[in-house]
Design an enzyme around this catalytic site. Structure first.
Site, PDB file in Angstrom:
ATOM      1  N   ASP A   1       0.848  -1.207   0.000  1.00 32.14           N
ATOM      2  CA  ASP A   1       0.000   0.000   0.000  1.00 32.14           C
ATOM      3  C   ASP A   1       0.864   1.229   0.000  1.00 32.14           C
ATOM      4  OD1 ASP A   1      -1.968   1.854   0.305  1.00 32.14           O
ATOM      5  OD2 ASP A   1      -2.549   1.253   2.323  1.00 32.14           O
TER       6      ASP A   1
ATOM      7  N   GLU B   1      -1.848  10.355   0.388  1.00 33.78           N
ATOM      8  CA  GLU B   1      -3.085   9.558   0.427  1.00 33.78           C
ATOM      9  C   GLU B   1      -3.367   9.085   1.834  1.00 33.78           C
ATOM     10  OE1 GLU B   1      -5.591   5.827  -0.105  1.00 33.78           O
ATOM     11  OE2 GLU B   1      -3.731   6.152   0.983  1.00 33.78           O
TER      12      GLU B   1
HETATM   13 ZN   LIG Z   1      -3.244   3.199  -0.004  1.00 39.37          ZN
END
Ligand SMILES: [Zn+2]
Length: 206
Positions: free
Chosen positions: A137, A170
């Protein structure tokens, strides 16, 4: 065969097909054909991007940014770092929460044959959370975007522009994406977007 047995057989076959469909394809090796997606090729970028935690605003994130600019330049995407400010208001039940901060999105374009057609955007984010290198991620998403760019460059020009939107901040509240889609003129050119956010915990990436 009784109707009940037929029902169970049908359900068993359906379950088997569903399990098969949910399995990711086997990774292709580094010497896979040019036009094929190779997870092993993409893994090289994951290794560099996810060397250490690199949250938004950190020196480590600046290193990742510089690496991505180099990579996108080499892929002929003419990348631009876009310093911006992301701001979001989230309405909670008790009181609203405000999130904001400086971000540096990286935007590159692979020109298509029809420059005026609505563009396809490939999006992922390069920052990580503070306590993880962020391999899944979202280094995996960014590396996938780069491997897609390599494949597209190897073939004839695509029908329309492909815009690579590699966002920042993000993990701090979608700040890079918010900044890009609220103010960047490039965002208005996008007709369809594929966002690769974190490889799945299991099965195919959604
Ligand atoms: Zn992410």
């Amino acid at each position: 065969m009784s109707r009940l047995n037929a029902l169970f057989l049908t359900l068993a076959v359906a379950l088997g097909l569903a399990l098969l469909a949910g399995r990711p394809p086997a990774p292709r090796p580094a010497d896979a054909p040019t036009e094929a997606f190779s997870a092993i090729r993409a893994l090289v970028d994951v290794g560099v991007i996810a060397r250490s935690p690199h949250p938004v605003g950190s020196p480590e994130n600046a290193q990742v940014r510089d690496y991505l600019v180099l990579r996108m330049n080499a892929l002929g995407l003419s990348p631009e770092v876009r310093p911006d400010f992301g701001f979001r208001r989230i309405d909670r039940v008790s009181q609203p929460v405000f999130l904001g901060g400086a971000v540096e999105n990286i935007v590159g374009v692979l020109p298509g044959r029809d420059r005026s057609a609505p563009a396809l955007a490939i999006m992922a984010h390069y920052d990580s959370v503070p306590n993880s290198p962020g391999a899944a991620d979202d280094a995996a998403g960014v590396a996938t975007a780069l491997e897609i760019a390599r494949i597209l460059r190897a073939g004839p020009p695509p029908m329309r522009d492909v815009i690579f939107v590699i966002t920042d901040g993000e993990e701090a509240g979608l700040l890079g994406a918010q900044a890009f889609f609220s103010g960047d003129p490039m965002a208005r050119r996008i007709g369809f977007l594929v966002n690769m956010e974190a490889r799945g915990g299991g099965g195919l990436v959604q």
